[in-house]
Each structure stands twice: as structure tokens, then as C-alpha cells.
Design a protein around this motif. Sequence first.
Motif, PDB file in Angstrom:
ATOM      1  N   SER A 168       1.018   4.350  -3.218  1.00 14.26           N
ATOM      2  CA  SER A 168       0.710   5.645  -2.980  1.00 14.26           C
ATOM      3  C   SER A 168       2.078   6.192  -3.797  1.00 14.26           C
ATOM      4  O   SER A 168       1.896   7.787  -4.134  1.00 14.26           O
ATOM      5  CB  SER A 168       0.802   6.220  -1.410  1.00 14.26           C
ATOM      6  N   GLU A 169       3.111   6.057  -3.658  1.00 16.28           N
ATOM      7  CA  GLU A 169       4.637   6.845  -4.118  1.00 16.28           C
ATOM      8  C   GLU A 169       4.683   6.176  -5.336  1.00 16.28           C
ATOM      9  O   GLU A 169       4.931   7.019  -6.737  1.00 16.28           O
ATOM     10  CB  GLU A 169       5.424   5.800  -3.687  1.00 16.28           C
ATOM     11  N   GLY A 170       3.394   5.425  -5.904  1.00 16.18           N
ATOM     12  CA  GLY A 170       2.900   5.195  -7.258  1.00 16.18           C
ATOM     13  C   GLY A 170       2.828   6.165  -7.999  1.00 16.18           C
ATOM     14  O   GLY A 170       2.299   7.281  -9.073  1.00 16.18           O
ATOM     15  N   PRO A 172      16.447   1.899   0.807  1.00 16.40           N
ATOM     16  CA  PRO A 172      16.765   1.521   2.090  1.00 16.40           C
ATOM     17  C   PRO A 172      15.145   0.632   2.607  1.00 16.40           C
ATOM     18  O   PRO A 172      15.815  -0.011   4.164  1.00 16.40           O
ATOM     19  CB  PRO A 172      16.737   2.852   2.897  1.00 16.40           C
ATOM     20  N   GLU A 173      14.381   1.430   2.100  1.00 18.03           N
ATOM     21  CA  GLU A 173      12.929   0.209   1.860  1.00 18.03           C
ATOM     22  C   GLU A 173      12.990  -1.130   1.991  1.00 18.03           C
ATOM     23  O   GLU A 173      12.726  -1.712   2.839  1.00 18.03           O
ATOM     24  CB  GLU A 173      12.085   0.425   1.540  1.00 18.03           C
ATOM     25  N   GLY A 174      13.887  -1.284   1.178  1.00 19.91           N
ATOM     26  CA  GLY A 174      14.456  -3.182   1.127  1.00 19.91           C
ATOM     27  C   GLY A 174      15.315  -3.123   1.852  1.00 19.91           C
ATOM     28  O   GLY A 174      15.419  -4.076   2.521  1.00 19.91           O
ATOM     29  N   LEU A 180       1.096  -0.678   0.197  1.00 13.01           N
ATOM     30  CA  LEU A 180      -0.482   0.088   0.109  1.00 13.01           C
ATOM     31  C   LEU A 180       1.205   1.413   0.466  1.00 13.01           C
ATOM     32  O   LEU A 180       0.946   2.402  -0.669  1.00 13.01           O
ATOM     33  CB  LEU A 180      -0.942   0.263   1.084  1.00 13.01           C
ATOM     34  N   HIS A 181       2.112   0.850   0.374  1.00 12.45           N
ATOM     35  CA  HIS A 181       3.078   2.604   1.090  1.00 12.45           C
ATOM     36  C   HIS A 181       3.427   2.472  -0.683  1.00 12.45           C
ATOM     37  O   HIS A 181       3.071   3.450  -1.127  1.00 12.45           O
ATOM     38  CB  HIS A 181       4.181   2.085   1.634  1.00 12.45           C
ATOM     39  N   ALA A 182       3.392   1.566  -0.889  1.00  9.43           N
ATOM     40  CA  ALA A 182       4.440   1.882  -3.179  1.00  9.43           C
ATOM     41  C   ALA A 182       3.257   2.391  -3.203  1.00  9.43           C
ATOM     42  O   ALA A 182       3.836   2.864  -4.784  1.00  9.43           O
ATOM     43  CB  ALA A 182       5.229   0.475  -2.864  1.00  9.43           C
TER      44      ALA A 182
HETATM   45 ZN    ZN Z   1       8.816   5.273   1.132  1.00 10.15          ZN
END
Ligand code: ZN
Length: 243
Positions: free
Chosen positions: A115-117, A144-146, A111-113
Motif C-alpha cells: 500500500s505504501e508503494g 522503525p518498521e524494520g 501487504l502493508h508495504a
Molecule cells: Zn508503514
Amino acid sequence: MDPVLLLLFFSSASALAATLGMIPLGGAGETPLRWIGWANALAAGLMLGNGMVLAEAGLSYSALEGAAGALVGIGFVYWTHQVSGTAELELSQLGSTPPEYGYKVLLVGALHAASEGVAMGVAMLHSVPLGVWIALTMGLHNIPEGTVLGAVLRSNNVSRGHTALLLVVTNVGQVFLAITVYAVVSAAPVLFPLAVGFAVGALIFLALAEQLPESYEQAGATGIALVSSIAMGIVVLLGGGAL
Ligand SMILES: [Zn+2]
């Protein structure tokens, strides 16, 4: 090159970049908690910086509609946290955790990713240089999220191959939303101020609600404040040139 193809290329590269976050993880052993804190702070700083760059871009269209969009973005993130039962979830618990913890962490990441799209799509609608800039910095922040998500998966004995695959799959929403938002808002340009506002609200709220609170506990206030502020400052300074 066509903006859609540029968006497809950079958002796909961004999703793949998440696997680079596994480099500092080494073996299956636990990653030091302060590394997780710094990775969270770095990602949060890059997101806050991009939120500010996009806010500046959005203000040149309609401040009121942008503000309304930001409220929708914040409301969307808050609502998804509530319905998925992840509002108070600690996102970087290391060591053996129950299976439902794993799926919730992946759900939050997806879900986080997504929104970044939206941020990538609206940036490309504003201009190609801004679109490329936001996609590049989002790709950088996926590293860093990875590291954070990879550390959680590896500490639950998920293999390196599956961890890499899950990191990419979690970020596929970035590609999908970037291109969908670009296509839909191109067809209905009246939505642009709302969409850019949505991206700004979501990016800032995600950084403040998901990443920074945990990172303070993981690596101490001074280090986290410095890492996130410097990352944010560099993105704002350099990103301003792409407007
Ligand atoms: Zn992020």
C-alpha cells in the motif's frame, strides 16, 4: 532524471533502509518492549503525516473521487486483514511464537508495504519533488518498521542475515507497486484522484489500525502520543513545501 528511474532508485533504497532498523536490536536477546512501541509510534506518525500531505495534493484534483478512493483504500486494508486472518493479530509479540505467527507477521508486513508503494507512485505522478519527498520519508519510516519486525524475527532466533533479507523482501512490494501505479495511472490519468485517495486512506488506516493500538500498550499513552504527533507534524510542515 526520468521519474521512473527516480522512483526505482528511491523505492529500492527505501526497501534496503529497513535493514537499518536492526541496528538497535544488538544481539539475539529480546528488545525492550517500549522501544518497539516508540518505533511503531514513529512509523505511524510518519505515515499519518504523509497521508495528510497526499490528501492536500489530492484535494486539488477531485475531492469526491479522492474520498471514494480513500474508502477503497481503507476497504482494501480491512479486507486483506480479514482474509489473511490477521485483523486482531498482535504484530510485535517477542519470544518464541508458533511458526504460523511468523508467516502471518511477514504477510501483514508485505501487504502493508505494498500500500505504501501506491503512495510513492501517486506522489511521483503529482510532481517529482513530492515523489522524492514521499519516497525519502517512507524510506525513513521503514527503519522503525524494520526494528519492530526485526525484533520479532530475532527473538525467534532467526539469524541476522536472514532477518536482514526478510526485511528487504517484505518491502519489495513497495518498489513493484510504486512503479506499476506510476505506469498504469500515467497511461490512464483519469484514475489519479482515485489512486491518491486510495493511498491516503490506506496510509491513515494502517497507522491507526495496525501500529498505534499496540504501541499504546507497549510504551504508554503520553510518550506514544508525543512521538507520533511530532513525527506527523514535521512531515506535514516539511512535506507541504514539496507540493
Ligand atoms: Zn508503514
